[in-house]
Design a protein around this motif. Structure first.
Motif, PDB file in Angstrom:
ATOM      1  N   LYS A 123      13.236  10.512  12.801  1.00 21.42           N
ATOM      2  CA  LYS A 123      13.908  11.741  13.044  1.00 21.42           C
ATOM      3  C   LYS A 123      13.854  12.726  11.866  1.00 21.42           C
ATOM      4  N   GLU A 124      13.896  12.167  10.607  1.00 20.34           N
ATOM      5  CA  GLU A 124      13.743  13.162   9.540  1.00 20.34           C
ATOM      6  C   GLU A 124      12.356  13.955   9.613  1.00 20.34           C
ATOM      7  N   LYS A 125      11.577  12.939   9.611  1.00 18.13           N
ATOM      8  CA  LYS A 125      10.095  13.345   9.552  1.00 18.13           C
ATOM      9  C   LYS A 125       9.511  14.117  10.689  1.00 18.13           C
ATOM     10  N   ALA A 126      10.208  13.984  11.953  1.00 20.91           N
ATOM     11  CA  ALA A 126       9.981  14.636  13.148  1.00 20.91           C
ATOM     12  C   ALA A 126      10.376  15.992  12.959  1.00 20.91           C
ATOM     13  N   GLN A 127      11.227  16.400  12.070  1.00 24.26           N
ATOM     14  CA  GLN A 127      11.662  18.040  11.904  1.00 24.26           C
ATOM     15  C   GLN A 127      10.509  18.686  11.522  1.00 24.26           C
ATOM     16  N   THR A 128       9.373  17.975  10.844  1.00 24.25           N
ATOM     17  CA  THR A 128       8.246  19.055  10.148  1.00 24.25           C
ATOM     18  C   THR A 128       6.997  18.471  10.611  1.00 24.25           C
ATOM     19  N   LEU A 187       9.199  15.154  24.028  1.00 23.14           N
ATOM     20  CA  LEU A 187       7.954  15.360  24.740  1.00 23.14           C
ATOM     21  C   LEU A 187       7.714  16.757  25.147  1.00 23.14           C
ATOM     22  N   GLU A 188       8.818  17.427  25.476  1.00 25.64           N
ATOM     23  CA  GLU A 188       8.564  18.626  25.876  1.00 25.64           C
ATOM     24  C   GLU A 188       8.350  19.579  24.618  1.00 25.64           C
ATOM     25  N   LYS A 189       8.788  19.403  23.493  1.00 28.95           N
ATOM     26  CA  LYS A 189       8.743  20.008  22.532  1.00 28.95           C
ATOM     27  C   LYS A 189       7.307  19.586  21.748  1.00 28.95           C
ATOM     28  N   CYS A 190       6.643  18.479  21.930  1.00 29.12           N
ATOM     29  CA  CYS A 190       5.225  18.060  21.512  1.00 29.12           C
ATOM     30  C   CYS A 190       4.392  18.975  22.475  1.00 29.12           C
ATOM     31  N   PHE A 191       4.647  18.925  23.544  1.00 31.28           N
ATOM     32  CA  PHE A 191       3.896  19.883  24.718  1.00 31.28           C
ATOM     33  C   PHE A 191       3.791  21.156  24.382  1.00 31.28           C
ATOM     34  N   ALA A 192       4.745  21.982  23.970  1.00 31.80           N
ATOM     35  CA  ALA A 192       4.799  23.347  23.622  1.00 31.80           C
ATOM     36  C   ALA A 192       4.301  23.539  22.453  1.00 31.80           C
ATOM     37  N   ASN A 205       0.750  -1.137  -0.051  1.00 35.16           N
ATOM     38  CA  ASN A 205      -0.153  -0.147   0.030  1.00 35.16           C
ATOM     39  C   ASN A 205       0.996   1.217  -0.063  1.00 35.16           C
ATOM     40  N   LYS A 206       2.153   1.156  -0.076  1.00 31.85           N
ATOM     41  CA  LYS A 206       2.942   2.213   0.149  1.00 31.85           C
ATOM     42  C   LYS A 206       2.783   3.274   1.219  1.00 31.85           C
ATOM     43  N   ILE A 207       2.289   2.530   2.279  1.00 30.87           N
ATOM     44  CA  ILE A 207       1.864   3.352   3.598  1.00 30.87           C
ATOM     45  C   ILE A 207       2.660   2.874   4.620  1.00 30.87           C
ATOM     46  N   THR A 208       3.612   3.784   5.324  1.00 29.30           N
ATOM     47  CA  THR A 208       4.437   3.632   6.428  1.00 29.30           C
ATOM     48  C   THR A 208       4.345   4.855   7.219  1.00 29.30           C
ATOM     49  N   ASP A 209       3.275   4.978   8.083  1.00 30.21           N
ATOM     50  CA  ASP A 209       3.027   6.323   8.903  1.00 30.21           C
ATOM     51  C   ASP A 209       3.847   6.067  10.152  1.00 30.21           C
ATOM     52  N   HIS A 210       3.594   7.007  10.981  1.00 34.74           N
ATOM     53  CA  HIS A 210       4.663   7.426  12.134  1.00 34.74           C
ATOM     54  C   HIS A 210       4.346   6.093  13.196  1.00 34.74           C
ATOM     55  N   VAL A 211       3.051   5.531  13.213  1.00 36.08           N
ATOM     56  CA  VAL A 211       3.141   4.189  14.075  1.00 36.08           C
ATOM     57  C   VAL A 211       3.711   3.157  13.551  1.00 36.08           C
ATOM     58  N   THR A 266       4.702  16.856  13.891  1.00 34.54           N
ATOM     59  CA  THR A 266       4.821  16.589  15.508  1.00 34.54           C
ATOM     60  C   THR A 266       4.334  15.273  15.705  1.00 34.54           C
ATOM     61  N   LYS A 267       3.579  14.571  14.911  1.00 37.96           N
ATOM     62  CA  LYS A 267       3.153  13.281  15.180  1.00 37.96           C
ATOM     63  C   LYS A 267       4.090  12.190  15.115  1.00 37.96           C
ATOM     64  N   TYR A 268       5.228  12.738  14.141  1.00 32.08           N
ATOM     65  CA  TYR A 268       6.562  11.680  14.338  1.00 32.08           C
ATOM     66  C   TYR A 268       7.348  12.114  15.435  1.00 32.08           C
ATOM     67  N   LEU A 269       7.170  13.099  15.928  1.00 30.70           N
ATOM     68  CA  LEU A 269       7.949  13.730  17.118  1.00 30.70           C
ATOM     69  C   LEU A 269       7.628  12.941  18.370  1.00 30.70           C
ATOM     70  N   TYR A 270       6.338  12.775  18.271  1.00 30.28           N
ATOM     71  CA  TYR A 270       5.771  11.894  19.480  1.00 30.28           C
ATOM     72  C   TYR A 270       6.254  10.411  19.430  1.00 30.28           C
ATOM     73  N   SER A 271       6.264   9.994  18.086  1.00 31.24           N
ATOM     74  CA  SER A 271       6.595   8.586  17.925  1.00 31.24           C
ATOM     75  C   SER A 271       8.050   8.532  18.308  1.00 31.24           C
ATOM     76  N   LEU A 272       8.854   9.443  18.055  1.00 28.29           N
ATOM     77  CA  LEU A 272      10.416   9.642  18.167  1.00 28.29           C
ATOM     78  C   LEU A 272      10.431   9.449  19.805  1.00 28.29           C
ATOM     79  N   ALA A 273       9.749  10.093  20.662  1.00 26.10           N
ATOM     80  CA  ALA A 273       9.774  10.168  21.950  1.00 26.10           C
ATOM     81  C   ALA A 273       9.518   8.626  22.428  1.00 26.10           C
ATOM     82  N   VAL A 274       8.496   7.764  21.952  1.00 28.00           N
ATOM     83  CA  VAL A 274       8.351   6.602  22.435  1.00 28.00           C
ATOM     84  C   VAL A 274       9.430   5.770  21.977  1.00 28.00           C
ATOM     85  N   VAL A 275      10.237   5.740  20.716  1.00 24.99           N
ATOM     86  CA  VAL A 275      11.085   4.737  20.384  1.00 24.99           C
ATOM     87  C   VAL A 275      12.502   5.266  21.362  1.00 24.99           C
TER      88      VAL A 275
END
Length: 630
Positions: A555-560, A585-590, A523-529, A562-571
């Motif tokens: 990390k690359e996608k988390a630059q732009t 997580l602090e950046k996600c909060f802001a 499906n050419k789908i690989t989302d943040h989850v 925030t959904k990827y930024l949250y997943s980055l925090a999980v990993v």
């Protein structure tokens, strides 16, 4: 000589013909539903014995799949046919028994030609009389047969609809007989009936999200009704002839397949609202013994008096419900047209709120917040115009939960939406989602179960069950249910993602990798989850090369985003890189990333949850709620 034996049974004034079959009481014909009559014949023929529910299903419904609830319903119809007589005994956990004293009568019919008797054929002189007599006999037999066929197909309809104990109803999408006409009017008729009849709070009405699949399926209405687990379905057609709208509706009992009510309507196009009101009133009147004045007012409520504004709203709503790619501007134009034609059209403002809510969910950071602000202003405008609009309360509840993190305000609006419309499955589901994020797990489970009872087939509703179960930590049950959902529809992204998530929680990392990579290739789908699951799985099986390959993609996608930024925090938390996880997580909060609402119930944060800095973020978001007392 030829003999024909007719078997009859008599019991306390009743006479049963088992062959026809039909029932009389004191010489008078008794109207009884065909399935109930078949059960009676079986019980009487085995009088004194216990007839199991399995045997009833096999012999009475042998060509049809039905639930056991149909037996209970049909037995109740049978008992009502006997009045105050208690002939049918329920034997707990075993079946039913016919208890009356029964006399069996055999009536024998004989026809014979005596030995040596001459059979005289009609002479030409007798031909005319012979032909007339034969024709008369033939007509009598034909009429008798037709009368029996008509009785067999209609006597169930003679049973009052209000006594059929119909509790759940599905209004299926109306079929447009004008192929070249706009399909939005079909949605208008269907949604109007669902909303108006649902407002009475007397029935469980399947929502539009559940029934709209019927228009795309090849199933007949009764089959679809069984899939929806409802007692009855309303099916309708409409046709535009000149400037008139002609509508036909039929009410079918799903449990025995009987058509129990039908009606036709013919109004001018200018009287569309009058037509919708008449439709709702007559349908509700067929289901209830009496309509109160309050019922009449609710059934007659219109959201606008401007027919063109209503049609514009329907066109926008149709595109919105179909999730047509790139349809945002079309929907926006139609909704804006609706409110420009009628600035008091509260439902259209709710449509705008839902449109910008969906847009905000697809964006991140400041763009997402801007969309949420617009959604909130539209929802508030709708409530200024109509404070009792359930849809607007539901929309505002979602915005307060997702964008404002205003749990108390969101709960108030969700509860009000559910109070106004108990059949609003999405309000129940979204309320359950919020309760789960606040660790109010029992309440969350109760609400999502109720939502699924109302709408058992919509992925938008059933999909919320999985994060609720995940938040409870019930991974075994989550794996079982998500696997069932995945096997039922392997193309559904939510089902596939939920299945992969619970496989991960159960330590089936190889299966996670296989499932996610197969999905990505197809499906050419690989989302943040999914990227997060792949990264964690490769880490768990000891492949650092692959781990950091997918970590770098996040990390690359988390630059732009925030959904990827949250997943980055999980990993990072799973890699024991706690400082980097907390920074993310602090950046996600802001930036008020909406996925942060799951912070307190996300299992993958593991030992990081014990860090005081993590607990401080939870405290600032007020996520550590354990009861409805805020």
């Amino acid at each position: 000589m030829s003999d024909k034996i007719k078997h009859l049974y008599e019991f306390e004034g009743f006479r049963l013909d088992a062959e026809t079959p039909c029932l009389w009481r004191d010489g008078k014909f008794v109207a009884i539903a065909p399935k109930a009559l078949q059960i009676l014949v079986l019980l009487v023929e085995k009088r004194g014995e216990i007839v199991s529910r399995e045997e009833l299903l096999e012999k009475v419904w042998h060509e049809t799949f039905v639930e056991e609830a149909n037996i209970t319903y049909t037995i109740s119809l049978l008992r009502k046919s006997f009045g105050d007589k208690k002939f049918v005994q329920t034997v707990s956990k075993r079946g039913y028994r016919f208890t009356a004293e029964v006399s069996r009568i055999e009536e024998t019919y004989q026809t014979e030609i005596k030995e040596n008797e001459t059979v005289t054929l009609p002479t030409p002189k007798d031909n005319r009389r012979f032909v007339v007599t034969s024709a008369a006999i033939f007509c009598l037999i034909l009429l008798t047969g037709l009368a029996y066929y008509a009785w067999q197909n209609t006597n169930a309809q003679n049973f009052p609809v209000s006594e059929r104990n119909i509790k759940t109803l599905a209004v299926l999408p109306f079929k447009n007989l004008n192929k070249d006409e706009e399909s939005a009017l079909s949605l208008g008729f269907t949604d109007s009936l669902i909303s108006r009849i649902g407002s009475l709070k007397r029935f469980t009405i399947r929502p539009l999200s559940a029934v709209e699949k019927f228009a795309k399926s090849k199933k007949d209405s009764l089959e679809f009704g069984k899939e929806l687990k409802c007692d009855a379905v309303l099916v309708g057609t409409f046709q535009t002839v000149g400037n008139r709208l002609r509508v036909n509706v039929r009410l079918l009992d799903v449990r025995d397949g009987t058509q129990i009510w039908t009606a036709n309507f013919d109004e001018t196009e200018a009287d569309l609202f009058l037509l919708q009101s008449k439709l709702a009133t007559q349908v509700a009147g067929s289901l209830l013994e009496k309509l109160t004045d309050s019922d009449q007012r609710l059934l007659g409520k219109d959201y606008t008096e401007n027919a063109e504004a209503y049609r514009a709203y329907l066109r926008g709503r149709t595109i919105f419900e179909r999730r047509i790619e790139g349809g945002f501007q079309q929907i926006l134009d139609e909704y804006n047209k609706a409110v420009s034609l009628d600035p008091t059209f509260a439902l259209a403002y709710t449509g705008l709120a839902d449109l910008f809510m969906r847009r905000g969910n697809g964006l991140s950071g400041a763009e997402s917040q801007d969309a949420y602000k617009k959604a909130k202003s539209y929802a508030q405008k709708a409530l200024e115009l109509d404070g009792d609009l359930a849809e607007a309360h539901n929309s505002l509840g979602r915005i307060k939960r997702t964008a404002d993190w205003d749990w108390q305000g969101a709960e108030k609006d969700f509860k009000r939406a559910i109070e106004l419309d108990p059949n609003n499955a999405m309000a129940l589901a979204w309320y359950a989602q919020m309760l789960s994020s606040l660790s109010r797990h029992d309440e969350a489970l109760a609400n999502i179960k109720r939502a699924i009872e109302i709408d058992p087939i919509s992925p938008s509703v059933t999909g919320i069950l999985f994060p609720v179960i995940e938040g409870r930590g019930d991974f075994d049950e989550g794996l079982r249910l998500s696997k069932e959902a995945y096997l039922f529809d392997k193309e559904n992204n939510n089902s596939r993602r939920s299945y992969a998530t619970f496989l991960y929680h159960k330590g089936e990392f190889g299966k996670v990798i296989e499932l996610v990579e197969e999905s990505a290739a197809k499906n050419k789908i690989t989302d943040h989850v999914r990227l997060s699951l792949l990264t964690g799985s490769y880490h768990q099986i000891g492949q650092p090369g692959k781990t950091f390959e997918f970590l770098n993609k996040i990390k690359e996608k988390a630059q732009t985003d925030t959904k990827y930024l949250y997943s980055l925090a999980v990993v990072y938390a799973e890699l024991n890189r706690f400082d980097e996880s907390l920074a993310a997580l602090e950046k996600c909060f802001a930036l008020r990333e909406e996925r942060l609402i799951w912070l307190n119930t996300e299992p993958r944060f593991g030992d990081l949850k014990n860090d005081s800095r993590f607990r401080e973020i939870v405290r600032k978001m007020r996520l550590d709620q354990s009861s409805s007392e805020f």
